[in-house]
Design an enzyme around this catalytic site. Structure first.
Site, PDB file in Angstrom:
ATOM      1  CD  GLU A  44      -2.985  -7.310  -8.456  1.00 25.23           C
ATOM      2  OE1 GLU A  44      -1.559  -7.900  -8.526  1.00 25.23           O
ATOM      3  OE2 GLU A  44      -4.096  -7.764  -9.119  1.00 25.23           O
ATOM      4  CG  HIS A  46       0.511  -0.542 -13.362  1.00 30.30           C
ATOM      5  ND1 HIS A  46       1.382  -0.042 -12.231  1.00 30.30           N
ATOM      6  CD2 HIS A  46       0.563   0.680 -14.259  1.00 30.30           C
ATOM      7  CE1 HIS A  46       1.437   1.076 -12.123  1.00 30.30           C
ATOM      8  NE2 HIS A  46       0.850   1.653 -13.489  1.00 30.30           N
TER       9      HIS A  46
END
Ligand code: PAF
Length: 291
Positions: A44, A46
């Protein structure tokens, strides 16, 4: 170039030529290009960087995410071999986040002649903190980032601030080498209990994960001590780590630019520690003194 059967919008480019083709096409239609560089094992954190990049782009623009585990930034004995490689799952994350192209080259494609003769000297900031524990690490990071910048030629690049020293050094490289790229920092994404998301968290046992919570708890304690100044900030954080039986590689209070902390004003607190065999890093902003 391969289009994913499940989502025609995400293209997988594994060669420089394929990447060049799609970037040139975007440029030809007047589009801007944004890059989110990663080593894969996407989570999450990224995904939020991709959303930041996407929201800065229009319909004709191109969002490129690179997925490349860069050998040059790992010293012998570090976790290059065990670093997770999860390309199929990474492509699925990129599809959801509206990435146009995933550039996932092999090592030979990035370093065709083996280790490059010319590399980026990251300068004195790279001898501190992570750089003191991992000599050569930031030379490897900045060299691959410079290569990715050369290959993708982005207008905009988004880096996570969880790797705060890396983010600072990339901005410094862009400024010092006059690269025409806007570098944007994405906020650290945390689990509800405070653990900063990291591709390496998957290596933690349940017990180690509980112990790892001491890193973010130490940073919270440190930030709360901000009004009492840098020494108190450091002591507050260290006492949380000691209570959790963690010996940090470092727990430091700095200025936002990683220099000496001011008596009053904005600062940064940075920590690294091994939990079991997994090395974790984290950091937060702190307001020091009475300002
Ligand atoms: O932060 C990372 O994942 C890597 O250090 C980067 C910036 C992709 C360079 O390999």
């Amino acid at each position: 170039m391969t289009a994913r059967p499940s989502d025609e919008q995400v293209m997988l480019a594994s060669t420089r030529a394929e990447l060049h083709g799609v970037v040139s096409a975007a440029r030809a239609r007047g589009g801007r290009v944004a890059l989110v560089p990663t080593m894969g094992a996407l989570h999450e954190g990224h995904a939020s960087l991709m959303r930041t990049a996407r929201s800065a782009l229009g319909a004709d623009d191109l969002l490129v995410t690179s997925v490349f585990v860069n050998p040059l930034q790992f010293a012998p004995g570090e976790d290059l071999d065990r670093y997770p490689r999860t390309l199929d799952a990474d492509l699925a994350v990129c599809a959801v986040e509206g990435v146009d192209v995933v550039f996932a080259p092999a090592v030979d494609e990035v370093y065709p002649g083996g280790d490059p003769h010319v590399t980026v000297d990251p300068g004195p900031l790279a001898t501190l903190l992570e750089g003191a524990v991992r000599p050569g690490h930031f030379r490897g990071v900045l060299t691959v980032v410079a290569k990715l910048f050369g290959l993708v030629q982005p207008d905009l690049a988004v880096f996570g601030q969880k790797d705060y020293q890396q983010f600072t050094l990339v901005r410094r490289m862009v400024a010092d080498l006059c690269l025409p790229i806007e570098v944007v920092g994405g906020e650290t994404v945390r689990e509800d209990d405070g653990l900063a998301l990291s591709s390496r968290n998957r290596f933690l046992s349940a017990e180690e994960r509980t112990q790892a919570l001491a890193l973010s708890a130490a940073l919270r304690a440190a930030a709360e001590a901000g009004p009492s100044g840098a020494t108190a900030v450091r002591e507050a954080g260290l006492s949380v780590l000691v209570a959790a039986d963690l010996q940090p590689d470092y727990f430091e209070v700095t200025s936002p630019g990683l220099g000496a902390p001011p008596d009053e004003g904005e600062g940064r607190v940075l920590v690294a520690a091994k939990v079991g065999t997994t090395r974790l890093i984290d950091n937060v902003a702190v307001t020091l003194g009475r300002s």
